[in-house]
Design a protein around this motif. Structure first.
Motif, PDB file in Angstrom:
ATOM      1  N   MET A   1     -12.936   3.175 -17.496  1.00  0.00           N
ATOM      2  CA  MET A   1     -12.133   4.232 -18.114  1.00  0.00           C
ATOM      3  C   MET A   1     -12.896   5.556 -18.122  1.00  0.00           C
ATOM      4  N   GLU A   2     -14.203   5.464 -18.409  1.00  0.00           N
ATOM      5  CA  GLU A   2     -15.023   6.671 -18.453  1.00  0.00           C
ATOM      6  C   GLU A   2     -15.084   7.360 -17.090  1.00  0.00           C
ATOM      7  N   CYS A   3     -15.085   6.520 -16.028  1.00  0.00           N
ATOM      8  CA  CYS A   3     -15.127   7.092 -14.680  1.00  0.00           C
ATOM      9  C   CYS A   3     -13.823   7.799 -14.349  1.00  0.00           C
ATOM     10  N   GLY A   4     -12.780   7.429 -15.054  1.00  0.00           N
ATOM     11  CA  GLY A   4     -11.506   8.091 -14.795  1.00  0.00           C
ATOM     12  C   GLY A   4     -10.505   7.217 -14.073  1.00  0.00           C
ATOM     13  N   ALA A   5     -10.723   5.876 -14.067  1.00  0.00           N
ATOM     14  CA  ALA A   5      -9.741   4.999 -13.437  1.00  0.00           C
ATOM     15  C   ALA A   5      -8.480   4.962 -14.287  1.00  0.00           C
ATOM     16  N   ASN A   6      -7.308   4.833 -13.610  1.00  0.00           N
ATOM     17  CA  ASN A   6      -6.049   4.801 -14.347  1.00  0.00           C
ATOM     18  C   ASN A   6      -5.739   3.414 -14.885  1.00  0.00           C
ATOM     19  N   ALA A   7      -6.244   2.382 -14.174  1.00  0.00           N
ATOM     20  CA  ALA A   7      -5.988   1.022 -14.635  1.00  0.00           C
ATOM     21  C   ALA A   7      -7.153   0.146 -14.227  1.00  0.00           C
ATOM     22  N   TYR A   8      -7.308  -0.919 -14.949  1.00  0.00           N
ATOM     23  CA  TYR A   8      -8.434  -1.804 -14.735  1.00  0.00           C
ATOM     24  C   TYR A   8      -7.894  -3.217 -14.784  1.00  0.00           C
ATOM     25  N   ILE A   9      -7.848  -3.892 -13.639  1.00  0.00           N
ATOM     26  CA  ILE A   9      -7.253  -5.226 -13.579  1.00  0.00           C
ATOM     27  C   ILE A   9      -8.324  -6.239 -13.229  1.00  0.00           C
ATOM     28  N   VAL A  10      -8.391  -7.308 -14.048  1.00  0.00           N
ATOM     29  CA  VAL A  10      -9.425  -8.304 -13.836  1.00  0.00           C
ATOM     30  C   VAL A  10      -8.894  -9.393 -12.909  1.00  0.00           C
ATOM     31  N   LYS A  11      -9.695  -9.685 -11.889  1.00  0.00           N
ATOM     32  CA  LYS A  11      -9.326 -10.765 -10.964  1.00  0.00           C
ATOM     33  C   LYS A  11      -9.324 -12.069 -11.741  1.00  0.00           C
ATOM     34  N   GLY A  12      -8.581 -13.026 -11.297  1.00  0.00           N
ATOM     35  CA  GLY A  12      -8.556 -14.322 -11.977  1.00  0.00           C
ATOM     36  C   GLY A  12      -7.411 -14.370 -12.956  1.00  0.00           C
ATOM     37  N   SER A  13      -7.436 -13.428 -13.921  1.00  0.00           N
ATOM     38  CA  SER A  13      -6.338 -13.388 -14.881  1.00  0.00           C
ATOM     39  C   SER A  13      -5.175 -12.595 -14.291  1.00  0.00           C
ATOM     40  N   PHE A  14      -5.371 -12.214 -13.051  1.00  0.00           N
ATOM     41  CA  PHE A  14      -4.503 -11.264 -12.418  1.00  0.00           C
ATOM     42  C   PHE A  14      -3.285 -11.909 -11.774  1.00  0.00           C
ATOM     43  N   GLU A  15      -2.138 -11.350 -11.938  1.00  0.00           N
ATOM     44  CA  GLU A  15      -0.933 -11.841 -11.269  1.00  0.00           C
ATOM     45  C   GLU A  15      -0.435 -10.753 -10.341  1.00  0.00           C
ATOM     46  N   GLN A  16       0.214 -11.174  -9.286  1.00  0.00           N
ATOM     47  CA  GLN A  16       0.694 -10.235  -8.289  1.00  0.00           C
ATOM     48  C   GLN A  16       1.578  -9.136  -8.898  1.00  0.00           C
ATOM     49  N   SER A  17       2.531  -9.602  -9.731  1.00  0.00           N
ATOM     50  CA  SER A  17       3.501  -8.647 -10.277  1.00  0.00           C
ATOM     51  C   SER A  17       2.818  -7.594 -11.149  1.00  0.00           C
ATOM     52  N   ASN A  18       1.713  -8.037 -11.754  1.00  0.00           N
ATOM     53  CA  ASN A  18       0.968  -7.142 -12.617  1.00  0.00           C
ATOM     54  C   ASN A  18       0.481  -5.920 -11.846  1.00  0.00           C
ATOM     55  N   LEU A  19      -0.052  -6.168 -10.648  1.00  0.00           N
ATOM     56  CA  LEU A  19      -0.554  -5.072  -9.825  1.00  0.00           C
ATOM     57  C   LEU A  19       0.605  -4.165  -9.400  1.00  0.00           C
ATOM     58  N   LEU A  20       1.708  -4.811  -8.937  1.00  0.00           N
ATOM     59  CA  LEU A  20       2.851  -4.031  -8.472  1.00  0.00           C
ATOM     60  C   LEU A  20       3.440  -3.195  -9.598  1.00  0.00           C
ATOM     61  N   GLU A  21       3.544  -3.810 -10.783  1.00  0.00           N
ATOM     62  CA  GLU A  21       4.047  -3.071 -11.952  1.00  0.00           C
ATOM     63  C   GLU A  21       3.185  -1.857 -12.239  1.00  0.00           C
TER      64      GLU A  21
END
Lengths: 735, 171
Positions: A709-729
């Motif tokens: 967040m400090e670097c300025g990323a808009n979103a931070y998604i963790v692999k493993g807990s990650f679902e495809q739709s989550n990224l697309l959303e």
């Protein structure tokens, strides 16, 4: 049994197999020499050496728990033992029994690893019994003094006469009056042992490992050269003396690597005798089977060639020999009637050609090839037309023998006459980088001339690119590379074709044949694109590629034990930088291209469907893992995004400088420039700073999340807990 | 001539085999490499592992089954790389990093399996393994020796490396 011991025993057994085959060959050779019935001094010597070979094999077999082989050897040993003791001689029926034993022994050695044995217990027992009765010494022929043979008396008693009722010893005397052989390079069991003192036995696999390791130095050498040139490009005067030193160093390294490679390739050489040693036995058996009397001469057994070629050469050579005996040589009666020596001549000679080639000639003095019969058979099989046949030269006609489907023999025997064998011979020899020709004089004989390289030659191929994958096409199959425009493509009967010197050639996209999805980024305008015209067995097909990147040279390698045969791919080659490139299998490619349906090819002629690129969002993926990269690409492309991928942060940043992306999806851990730093650079860049960045990562710690967040990323998604739709959303939310 | 060396060899073979079985003792533990195939933790007997490598410079081979992700140049030798999740027909849950390769070898067979990371090497007691749960009816269960108390799935590397199903021959 624990694994280490198992491995040890396995290795011991492997050593045994190599050793046993040598003993077996020496035993067979001993038998062949004995059957020629040499003078008594030689005879004794031969009995002694053959006895020792059997004895050694027995000992070795017992050491590795091959008790059946051991027992069998003991019976054979018994025969030789009594032969030694009573100085008797072997009669023809003994030879039959001994050859049968040698065959069984050979079969048993081959079957050591197999579960299902083909050597039946009864055959085994029967043969043992036969040997054991011989051992009692009752049936051994009493010894007799044989006078020294008068030199150069031609003519060997025919087999028919041999098998007639004459007393055995009389035959033996006559048999010996055989035409003296020219200097033979082959070694018998007796003389072959002499060289064993200064040689070591080593498996081809081990030598190949050495060769492979030495070949790796080539890329070290070329890389070093490359880096030196790169430093030079910096044009920093301070480095010049250093560059000069490095150049010298690189020069001597080059020479050392080249010498090492040459020397290792030399160790892979084996004398032809290792292959030719089996020939006398085969000729003897076939001669017996076809009732033909043969004087075999072998020359040049000491000439050396790559043992990998020798191993592959065995089958084609045996086929040629069989062909000569079955088709070439006539029966003694026919020969006599023709005023020829009743004994046919079969001559095998090996010679060095100029340069790095070896020439093997297999020659007989038989009836020769019947030109008219061959032409007739070829016309019948549709290989040539009646009309064309009139214009063919003698050589062209003889060449037909190597085409499949041609056999002049009216009978189909189990060894030849099917019309396939010679085609296989020619194919095999061409695979080895050589060629075979035939010449023949009616009534005088036929000779086959095989020319082969001494070492397996490096492979040459044309490097092509489809999407982001590279392939190499063997230069030998490439008729030419051309550039064509869409206007030149015609559609005929649902096939795309182009015209080449007035001849129509089917056109396909190489990517379609290999099922590599097209990214559809072709330009609308009529720009010429590269096409390779590939040719195999007179079939021509034009393959569209994205790029042609010149010719490369390298070694052909297989794809490891798991990938035995992949359709359209023969193997791989490794480029200077260590990059692995699949080699295309042109015959299979041409075959595969014929099966392509219209719809897949239709896009070649039809205009690319217009994609509203203004509306299509363009996403940059930075990810060092190739699987994850392709997975992400698939997810995003199937959702309608246009995608570009970068292998790390630095490459991603370079792409960002040149193109405008709507969003960046980046991994965190990457070489050269990681995701955090990439985000920082994007945020620090005037033009790019507004581009949304999604970090995808395995690091699921609050600290990292905070860092992202400090670097300025808009979103931070963790692999493993990650679902495809989550990224697309997430993407949809951001753009 | 060959008699004496052979006897010597025989003797040596016997000696070596004795020494081996002595040190073996009553130990039932084996050394394993523990690795992650998201979301599960697996292990493989180190005696089948020839090396562990980062996954890089993968060359894709068109026409191979989905479980073959490509081939790699390991110091001049070509190693094919298998995705076990795909070979076992496991649902590809979540994204995984797939960045480490374990090269396995048995007899003539050799290939790499791609993992989401290597956690550790350690000893495990093979006597205390439990059978895979009955719910695990996927094809992969043939290639599993058992599960430890902590839920570590021990691969049957020998079965995997001897499997005919994993060999690709499109001839």
């Amino acid at each position: 049994m624990d694994k280490k011991q198992e491995a040890f025993l396995l290795e011991l057994l492997n050593d045994f197999k190599v050793e046993a085959l040598e003993h077996h060959q020496a035993i067979v050779n001993g038998l062949i020499e004995l059957e020629k019935n040499p003078p008594s001094d030689n005879y004794k010597q031969l009995v002694e050496t053959t006895f020792r070979e059997v004895h050694s094999l027995k000992g070795a077999a017992r050491a590795v728990n091959q008790s059946e082989i051991g027992r069998f050897c003991q019976s054979i040993e018994g025969v030789f033992h009594s032969l030694k003791q009573e100085s008797g001689q072997l009669a023809p029926e003994h030879f039959d029994a001994l050859y049968l034993s040698a065959d069984l022994l050979g079969a048993m050695l081959k079957e050591i690893d197999l579960q299902n044995k083909t050597v039946s217990a009864s055959a085994f027992a029967q043969c043992m019994k036969r040997l054991d009765t011989m051992m009692l010494g009752k049936s051994l022929v009493p010894p007799m003094e044989i006078p020294k043979p008068p030199p150069f008396i031609p003519g060997q008693l025919s087999r028919e006469a041999l098998e007639s009722q004459q007393p055995v010893h009389a035959e033996l005397t006559e048999l010996k009056a055989e035409a003296p052989e020219p200097v033979t390079g082959q070694k018998t069991g007796a003389s072959g042992k002499d060289s064993s003192k200064d040689t070591v036995r080593i498996t081809t696999a081990k030598l190949q490992t050495l060769l492979r390791e030495a070949e790796e130095f080539i890329s070290v050498k070329t890389s070093l050269g490359y880096y030196i040139r790169e430093i030079e490009k910096k044009q920093n005067k301070e480095f010049y003396p250093l560059i000069r030193e490095m150049d010298q160093f690189n020069h001597s390294l080059s020479r050392m690597v080249d010498d090492l490679l040459i020397d290792i390739k030399k160790t892979l050489l084996n004398p032809f005798s290792t292959l030719l040693d089996v020939v006398p036995r085969i000729v003897r058996d076939l001669g017996k089977e076809y009732k033909k009397e043969i004087n075999l001469t072998i020359r040049g057994g000491d000439i050396e060639i790559d043992r990998r070629i020798l191993e592959e050469l065995k089958d084609p050579l045996i086929h040629l020999i069989r062909n000569c005996i079955d088709h070439g040589l006539e029966t003694p009666q026919v020969r006599k009637n023709a005023g020829k020596d009743p004994n046919g001549l079969l001559d095998i000679s090996v010679k060095h050609d100029s340069g790095s080639m070896v020439v093997i000639t297999v020659r007989d003095d038989g009836a020769g090839i019947d030109r008219e019969k061959l032409l007739h058979a070829s016309i019948r099989n549709g290989l040539v037309t009646q009309e064309a046949s009139g214009r063919m030269s003698d050589n062209e006609v003889l060449g037909l023998i190597f085409r499949s489907g041609v056999s002049t023999s009216p009978f189909i025997t189990d060894i030849s006459g099917r019309g396939l064998g010679m085609a296989i011979v020619a194919d095999k020899i061409s695979d080895l980088g050589g060629d075979v020709t035939v010449s023949s004089t009616p009534g005088k004989g036929t000779s086959f001339v095989i020319t082969l390289p001494v070492t397996i030659s490096n492979f040459r191929g044309i490097l092509v690119q489809i999407e982001d994958q590279s392939f190499i096409v063997p230069t030998i199959s490439v008729e030419r590379a051309i550039r064509i425009t869409k206007k030149e493509i015609r559609s005929v009967e649902s096939r795309n074709i182009i015209f080449l010197q007035g001849e129509s050639v089917p056109l396909v996209r190489l990517g379609d044949v290999l099922a590599i999805p097209s990214r559809g980024q072709r330009t609308k305008e009529d720009k010429p694109f590269p096409v390779l015209i590939l040719n195999h067995a007179k079939k021509r097909v034009a393959f569209m590629v994205d790029q042609v990147n010149g010719e490369q040279e390298g070694m052909v390698k297989d794809m490891g034990p798991q990938l035995i045969h992949i359709r359209n791919i023969t193997g791989v080659t490794i480029l200077g930088g260590g990059q692995v490139i699949p080699i295309l299998n042109v015959p299979e490619l041409i075959e595969s291209s014929a099966g392509l349906s219209y719809s897949e090819e239709a896009s070649l002629v039809a205009e690319e469907p217009e994609i509203a690129s203004e509306q299509q969002k363009y996403i940059l993926i930075a990810e060092d893992s190739i699987t994850l990269r392709s997975l992400l690409r698939n997810i995003l492309e199937s959702s309608g995004y246009k995608v570009r991928t970068a292998v790390d942060g630095l490459e991603a940043f370079q792409f960002l400088q040149n193109e405008t992306f709507d969003l960046v999806v980046s991994d965190v851990e990457m070489p050269r420039l990681n995701g955090f730093d990439l985000t920082l650079r994007i945020r620090g860049d005037k033009i790019l700073s507004e581009t949304p960045v999604i970090l995808v990562t395995a690091l699921d710690s609050p600290v990292d999340r905070q860092r992202g967040m400090e670097c300025g990323a808009n979103a931070y998604i963790v692999k493993g807990s990650f679902e495809q739709s989550n990224l697309l959303e997430t993407i949809q939310r951001l753009i | 001539m060959a008699r004496d060396p052979l006897e010597l060899l025989q003797k040596r073979a016997l000696m070596i085999s004795r020494r081996q079985s002595d040190t073996e003792g009553a130990s039932r533990t084996i050394m394993v490499v523990e690795f992650l195939l998201t979301p599960e933790q697996y292990a493989v007997d180190t005696s089948f592992v020839t090396e562990v490598l980062p996954l890089r410079n993968l060359t894709l081979i068109p026409g191979t089954p989905p479980y073959v992700i490509g081939i790699m140049n390991v110091r001049g030798k070509i190693i094919s790389i298998v995705n076990l999740k795909s070979f076992f027909n496991l649902v590809q849950k979540g994204l995984s990093s797939q960045n480490r390769v374990i090269v396995l070898r048995h007899k003539e067979m050799e290939f790499g399996i791609v993992t989401d990371g290597i956690s550790a090497t350690r000893r495990i007691d093979t006597e205390t393994l439990s059978k895979p749960p009955a719910s695990r009816q996927d094809p992969g269960s043939d290639y599993i020796r058992g599960i430890t108390a902590e839920g570590l799935i021990l691969l049957n590397a020998e079965a995997l490396l001897s499997s005919k199903a994993i060999v690709v021959n499109q001839k």
